[in-house]
Scaffold this motif. Structure first.
Motif, mmCIF file in Angstrom:
data_model
loop_
_atom_site.group_PDB
_atom_site.id
_atom_site.type_symbol
_atom_site.label_atom_id
_atom_site.label_comp_id
_atom_site.label_asym_id
_atom_site.label_seq_id
_atom_site.Cartn_x
_atom_site.Cartn_y
_atom_site.Cartn_z
ATOM 1 N N LEU A 237 -10.577 30.355 6.299
ATOM 2 C CA LEU A 237 -11.397 31.082 7.022
ATOM 3 C C LEU A 237 -11.447 30.309 8.628
ATOM 4 C CD1 LEU A 237 -14.449 31.085 4.572
ATOM 5 C CD2 LEU A 237 -13.485 32.994 5.790
ATOM 6 N N LEU A 238 -11.252 29.165 8.643
ATOM 7 C CA LEU A 238 -11.108 28.457 9.867
ATOM 8 C C LEU A 238 -9.734 28.971 10.480
ATOM 9 C CD1 LEU A 238 -12.164 24.796 8.879
ATOM 10 C CD2 LEU A 238 -13.668 26.511 9.850
ATOM 11 N N SER A 239 -8.841 28.805 9.823
ATOM 12 C CA SER A 239 -7.392 29.615 10.647
ATOM 13 C C SER A 239 -7.529 30.836 11.133
ATOM 14 C CB SER A 239 -6.513 29.327 9.520
ATOM 15 O OG SER A 239 -5.097 29.623 9.975
ATOM 16 N N THR A 240 -8.118 31.826 10.397
ATOM 17 C CA THR A 240 -8.236 33.059 10.800
ATOM 18 C C THR A 240 -9.298 33.378 11.803
ATOM 19 O OG1 THR A 240 -7.694 33.647 8.603
ATOM 20 C CG2 THR A 240 -8.818 35.440 10.011
ATOM 21 N N TYR A 241 -10.317 32.593 12.087
ATOM 22 C CA TYR A 241 -11.380 32.972 12.822
ATOM 23 C C TYR A 241 -11.373 31.963 14.086
ATOM 24 C CZ TYR A 241 -13.223 36.375 9.496
ATOM 25 O OH TYR A 241 -13.180 37.605 8.710
ATOM 26 N N GLN A 242 -10.994 30.976 13.889
ATOM 27 C CA GLN A 242 -10.910 29.728 15.054
ATOM 28 C C GLN A 242 -12.100 29.461 15.566
ATOM 29 O OE1 GLN A 242 -8.172 27.952 16.083
ATOM 30 N NE2 GLN A 242 -7.159 28.752 14.302
ATOM 31 N N PRO A 243 -13.121 29.356 14.762
ATOM 32 C CA PRO A 243 -14.697 29.198 15.276
ATOM 33 C C PRO A 243 -14.698 28.061 16.155
ATOM 34 C CG PRO A 243 -14.728 28.513 13.056
ATOM 35 C CD PRO A 243 -13.243 29.162 13.309
ATOM 36 N N GLU A 244 -15.557 27.977 17.200
ATOM 37 C CA GLU A 244 -15.483 26.617 18.048
ATOM 38 C C GLU A 244 -16.750 26.052 17.390
ATOM 39 O OE1 GLU A 244 -16.304 25.678 22.897
ATOM 40 O OE2 GLU A 244 -16.974 27.695 21.986
ATOM 41 N N SER A 245 -17.628 26.243 16.761
ATOM 42 C CA SER A 245 -18.649 25.428 16.300
ATOM 43 C C SER A 245 -19.118 25.806 15.022
ATOM 44 C CB SER A 245 -19.591 25.411 17.375
ATOM 45 O OG SER A 245 -20.548 24.423 16.674
ATOM 46 N N THR A 246 -18.768 25.327 13.702
ATOM 47 C CA THR A 246 -19.029 25.429 12.352
ATOM 48 C C THR A 246 -19.457 24.316 11.666
ATOM 49 O OG1 THR A 246 -17.015 27.196 12.319
ATOM 50 C CG2 THR A 246 -17.552 26.315 10.245
ATOM 51 N N VAL A 247 -20.538 24.867 10.942
ATOM 52 C CA VAL A 247 -20.997 23.947 10.020
ATOM 53 C C VAL A 247 -21.013 24.407 8.679
ATOM 54 C CG1 VAL A 247 -23.303 22.985 9.166
ATOM 55 C CG2 VAL A 247 -23.150 23.265 11.349
ATOM 56 N N ILE A 248 -20.232 23.445 7.708
ATOM 57 C CA ILE A 248 -20.097 23.541 6.301
ATOM 58 C C ILE A 248 -20.957 22.849 5.360
ATOM 59 C CG2 ILE A 248 -18.158 23.417 4.382
ATOM 60 C CD1 ILE A 248 -16.099 23.152 6.880
ATOM 61 N N PHE A 249 -21.678 23.724 4.667
ATOM 62 C CA PHE A 249 -22.945 23.008 3.942
ATOM 63 C C PHE A 249 -22.212 22.628 2.284
ATOM 64 C CE2 PHE A 249 -25.650 24.951 6.868
ATOM 65 C CZ PHE A 249 -26.431 24.125 7.280
ATOM 66 N N CYS A 250 -22.390 21.455 2.004
ATOM 67 C CA CYS A 250 -22.018 20.858 0.579
ATOM 68 C C CYS A 250 -23.211 20.485 -0.051
ATOM 69 C CB CYS A 250 -20.941 20.018 0.705
ATOM 70 S SG CYS A 250 -19.469 20.614 1.421
ATOM 71 N N THR A 251 -23.058 20.080 -1.187
ATOM 72 C CA THR A 251 -24.484 19.958 -2.256
ATOM 73 C C THR A 251 -24.586 18.427 -2.319
ATOM 74 O OG1 THR A 251 -22.920 20.322 -4.228
ATOM 75 C CG2 THR A 251 -24.520 22.164 -3.138
ATOM 76 N N THR A 252 -23.446 17.555 -2.319
ATOM 77 C CA THR A 252 -23.778 16.273 -2.476
ATOM 78 C C THR A 252 -23.018 15.471 -1.268
ATOM 79 O OG1 THR A 252 -21.419 15.931 -3.584
ATOM 80 C CG2 THR A 252 -23.233 16.545 -4.916
ATOM 81 N N LYS A 253 -23.128 14.205 -1.315
ATOM 82 C CA LYS A 253 -22.798 13.260 -0.325
ATOM 83 C C LYS A 253 -21.378 12.956 -0.412
ATOM 84 C CE LYS A 253 -27.268 10.669 0.085
ATOM 85 N NZ LYS A 253 -27.827 9.439 -0.160
ATOM 86 N N VAL A 254 -20.643 12.788 -1.608
ATOM 87 C CA VAL A 254 -19.431 12.635 -1.870
ATOM 88 C C VAL A 254 -18.712 13.691 -1.429
ATOM 89 C CG1 VAL A 254 -17.837 11.801 -3.602
ATOM 90 C CG2 VAL A 254 -19.953 11.000 -3.779
ATOM 91 N N GLN A 255 -18.974 14.919 -2.077
ATOM 92 C CA GLN A 255 -18.479 16.051 -1.732
ATOM 93 C C GLN A 255 -18.093 16.268 -0.147
ATOM 94 O OE1 GLN A 255 -20.355 20.264 -2.141
ATOM 95 N NE2 GLN A 255 -19.344 19.964 -4.094
ATOM 96 N N THR A 256 -19.320 16.139 0.618
ATOM 97 C CA THR A 256 -19.410 16.458 1.868
ATOM 98 C C THR A 256 -18.149 15.468 2.741
ATOM 99 O OG1 THR A 256 -21.619 16.857 2.003
ATOM 100 C CG2 THR A 256 -20.780 15.949 3.935
ATOM 101 N N GLN A 257 -17.962 14.225 2.226
ATOM 102 C CA GLN A 257 -17.131 13.209 2.811
ATOM 103 C C GLN A 257 -15.707 13.726 2.456
ATOM 104 O OE1 GLN A 257 -18.201 10.566 5.032
ATOM 105 N NE2 GLN A 257 -16.191 11.189 5.699
ATOM 106 N N GLU A 258 -15.571 13.899 1.217
ATOM 107 C CA GLU A 258 -14.351 14.524 0.830
ATOM 108 C C GLU A 258 -13.866 15.544 1.432
ATOM 109 O OE1 GLU A 258 -14.751 15.036 -3.422
ATOM 110 O OE2 GLU A 258 -14.340 12.895 -4.028
ATOM 111 N N VAL A 259 -14.641 16.729 1.597
ATOM 112 C CA VAL A 259 -14.243 17.790 2.246
ATOM 113 C C VAL A 259 -13.864 17.436 3.773
ATOM 114 C CG1 VAL A 259 -14.970 20.182 3.185
ATOM 115 C CG2 VAL A 259 -15.446 19.408 0.887
ATOM 116 N N SER A 260 -14.741 16.621 4.517
ATOM 117 C CA SER A 260 -14.435 16.344 5.625
ATOM 118 C C SER A 260 -13.111 15.513 5.979
ATOM 119 C CB SER A 260 -15.608 15.537 6.309
ATOM 120 O OG SER A 260 -15.401 15.041 7.886
ATOM 121 N N ASP A 261 -12.943 14.534 5.025
ATOM 122 C CA ASP A 261 -11.698 13.640 5.105
ATOM 123 C C ASP A 261 -10.299 14.865 5.030
ATOM 124 O OD1 ASP A 261 -13.208 11.481 5.498
ATOM 125 O OD2 ASP A 261 -12.978 11.038 3.458
ATOM 126 N N LEU A 262 -10.457 15.626 4.050
ATOM 127 C CA LEU A 262 -9.371 16.441 3.945
ATOM 128 C C LEU A 262 -8.915 17.530 5.262
ATOM 129 C CD1 LEU A 262 -10.007 17.548 0.368
ATOM 130 C CD2 LEU A 262 -8.051 16.118 0.844
#
Length: 462
Positions: A237-262
């Motif tokens: 999705l990010l590669s296709t649409y190249q958004p300038e500003s995006t929020v990705i909502f996750c359900t847990t703190k651990v998951q949030t950090q993991e997705v961000s790090d990756l």
């Protein structure tokens, strides 16, 4: 939809005059329905979404009732997060600027205790803060609510969700029995009713449907089978649409950090926002996302409360929200101010119950669609157009945005168009500059002076 003009509301003339200078003309629905009741001194339970104008509604109400010559704490606004508290305090100050000598004090966790204690010793009219820090000051006898007239709970649902019920009860015990209570909430869990019964007297309930036009938001739903597929889907999705500003909502703190790090490891201008981060990190992340030097913010629902960002291109629901109202609140952050927004939700068979609940709430059937094809380009996303520079000096060193802009544009070294948002805090200044001139801007401050002094400067974002 907007309704009557502010002149139709019996506010103090100074408030009306200031509203006109600020460009406030028509009342939003929540303001039109709640302000007359608030001005009449009644308790109010109001359901309204972010962006509905609720902050101005309760702020104008408490300012109207304020006795400026009585230098005591007359109003207390409780918020779930420091980010929201800072935003609310800023709005109250804007609305109050025509009334002389009104002092608004922010008391939040994550900030040094010393300066707060010193500020409390000097007194204030209005306190805006988070429950934990307010309770702490009350228990230590540093804060008195004996003269409180107005108690506001902003985003009450989130405070309960974060486990503040016991803390709130403790704060209520320190409030006078006779006061006006204003409770604002985006959703209405059962605990809200229980909470209101303990602190309110014959409250007027006002429910305003979202003022956001969801027809301006394109909703897409994509079927995934595993967490690995969710991450791949986000990348596509990010590669296709190249958004300038995006929020990705996750359900847990651990998951949030993991997705961000990756995502960060793959070169995406990305940072996480969740409750386990130090307040300094959260503040810096919010500044960098707002000034467009971070493309992607991965956040929990609670941490994103109070997020104030213009022109948000896309929202991605990594998992569906457990509550349909929260889903609508999430996607309502994109497509504002007449712009076209996009909301992408990733769903699996395990979330069938959430899907059925959301279908019922939206009144429409949810059907999934294929993910956009992967790009052959190795680059996932373009880097953010802006870079944030941090200067080790702020309000305490008497720095102002004009000083920073003047230093950059002196002798036409840089153009004003090269400079984005300038945020001055107590001890630091954050400047967004175009990526192409970031190194030049860095050298201008490092080798020059501001207000006759040398300051250290560094890149905060890459």
């Amino acid at each position: 939809m907007p309704t009557d003009n502010f002149n139709t509301i019996p506010l103090k003339p100074a408030l009306i005059d200031n509203l006109q200078t600020l460009g406030y003309q028509q009342l939003t629905t929540i303001q039109a329905e709640s302000l007359p009741v608030i001005l009449a001194g009644k308790d109010v339970i109001a359901q309204a979404k972010t962006g509905s104008g609720k902050t101005a509604a309760f702020s104008l109400g408490l300012l109207h009732h304020l006795q400026e010559k009585k230098f005591r704490v007359q109003a207390l606004v409780l918020c779930p997060t420091r980010e929201l508290a800072d935003q609310v305090a800023k709005e109250i100050r804007r609305l109050a600027r025509a009334i002389h000598n009104i002092k608004v004090l922010t008391l939040c966790g994550g900030s040094p205790m010393g300066p707060q204690i010193a500020s409390l010793e000097h007194g204030a009219h209005i306190i805006v803060g988070t429950p934990g820090r307010i309770e702490d000051h009350l228990k230590k006898g540093r804060l008195s609510l004996a003269n409180l007239q107005t108690l506001v709970l902003d985003e009450a649902d989130r405070m309960l969700e974060m486990g503040f019920e016991e803390t709130l009860t403790s704060i209520f015990a320190s409030c006078p029995s006779k006061k006006q209570c204003l409770l604002f909430s985006a959703t209405f869990p059962k605990q809200i009713v229980s909470l209101s019964e303990h602190i309110m007297v014959d409250p007027v309930t006002i429910k305003v449907e979202s003022t956001h036009d969801h027809s301006s938001i394109r909703q897409h739903f994509y079927q995934v089978e595993s967490d690995n597929q969710r991450l791949v889907a986000v990348q596509q999705l990010l590669s296709t649409y190249q958004p300038e500003s995006t929020v990705i909502f996750c359900t847990t703190k651990v998951q949030t950090q993991e997705v961000s790090d990756l995502l960060y490891a793959q070169g995406v201008s990305c940072q996480a926002l969740h409750g386990d981060l130090e307040q300094r990190q959260r503040d810096q992340t919010m500044i960098c996302f707002a000034n467009k030097s971070i493309n992607v913010l991965v956040a929990t629902d609670v941490a994103a409360r109070g997020l104030d960002v213009d022109n948000l291109d896309m929202v991605i629901n990594y998992y569906l929200a457990r509550d349909p109202e929260i889903h609508v609140h999430r996607i309502g952050r994109t497509g504002r101010a007449g712009s076209q927004g996009m909301a992408c939700s990733l769903i699996s068979d395990k979330e069938a119950r959430k899907v059925m609940s959301l279908e019922s709430y939206l009144g429409q059937e949810i059907s999934t669609e294929p993910l956009p094809a992967s790009s052959s380009d190795n680059t996932l996303m373009s880097k953010a157009k802006m870079v944030t520079l941090q200067i080790d000096g702020g309000k305490k060193q008497k720095l102002r945005p004009g000083d920073i802009l003047g230093a950059f544009t002196a002798n036409q070294q840089l153009s004003a168009d090269d400079i984005g948002k300038i945020s001055v805090t107590a001890l630091s200044t954050y400047v967004a500059v175009k990526r192409a001139v970031a190194n030049k801007a860095l050298k201008i401050i490092a080798n020059g002076k501001l207000k006759g002094r040398s300051f250290r400067i560094r890149k905060l974002t890459l």
